[in-house]
Design a protein around this motif. Structure first.
Motif: not given
Length: 221
Positions: A39-56
């Motif tokens: 979903v995101f890599h260590q060291g990558s830029a953070c561009t979105h707020f994430i809301i998880v509604v199902s899954g892990v």
């Protein structure tokens, strides 16, 4: 069910949003992710707020030697404390996020996240309530690693994750990754449990022989 209804049904705090908050949520991007996807890599830029509604989604740190530590999991109805922190501080991700199962999530871009913080009291409360709850759990993990004996932490892990038939199906390395320690430490401690006849060990399997004794070890100060 439309996307906005799905979000408000899953998160009670979102049911009383102001117009700005509702407008921001209505533009959130819905994504379906397969298991084992980064979903995101260590060291990558953070561009979105994430809301998880199902899954892990599991979030893990990795040092220069490749050793991993699972920091926490974003599960059903959750947000990511590191994502929130990185968006607020304009920092890159210090860890990696990987889906453990199929995941349904919503992404809010940075510009909309900043607008939510500035203009929507309801969405701002949702963001910071989630952030505070998950930050407290992360601090709890740090305290466990720093101050609790590995015997107690391992015993508690076994009790919390044992499956049907009093069997835990995990490799020693997987357990070590969860506990933030080395595989050799876990193997040595499990061997001690086996010598006490608390468990029986086989490949990628821990069978409980004396669950009461393991429970006592998990509670000892």
């Amino acid at each position: 069910m439309n996307d906005l209804t799905l979000l408000t049904d899953q998160f009670p705090l979102l049911q009383q949003l102001d117009e700005v908050g509702l407008a921001i949520l209505s533009r959130a991007q819905r994504v379906q992710l397969p298991a084992d996807q980064v979903v995101f890599h260590q060291g990558s830029a953070c561009t979105h707020f994430i809301i998880v509604v199902s899954g892990v989604v599991k979030v893990l740190g990795r040092n220069a030697n490749g050793r991993e530590l699972i920091l926490y999991r974003i599960e059903n109805q959750g947000s990511c404390v590191l994502t929130t922190s990185c968006l607020l501080g304009a920092e890159d991700y210090p860890a990696e996020g990987i889906t453990e199962t199929e995941v349904t999530a919503f992404l809010i871009p940075l510009s909309e996240f900043q607008r939510a913080i500035a203009e929507s009291e309801g969405l701002r409360r949702f963001i910071f309530d989630s952030y505070g709850e998950r930050l407290a759990k992360l601090i709890g993990l740090v305290q466990e690693i720093a101050f609790e004996r590995i015997e107690k932490r391992l015993a508690r892990y076994l009790i919390e994750h044992v499956g049907p038939g009093f069997v835990l199906l995990r490799s020693h390395q997987e357990i070590a990754d969860e506990l933030g320690t080395a595989r050799e430490v876990v193997s040595r401690q499990l061997k001690q449990f086996e010598q006490k006849e608390w468990v029986a060990l086989s490949r990628n399997q821990v069978l409980f022989l004396n669950k009461s004794a393991v429970k006592r070890a998990a509670k000892e100060s």
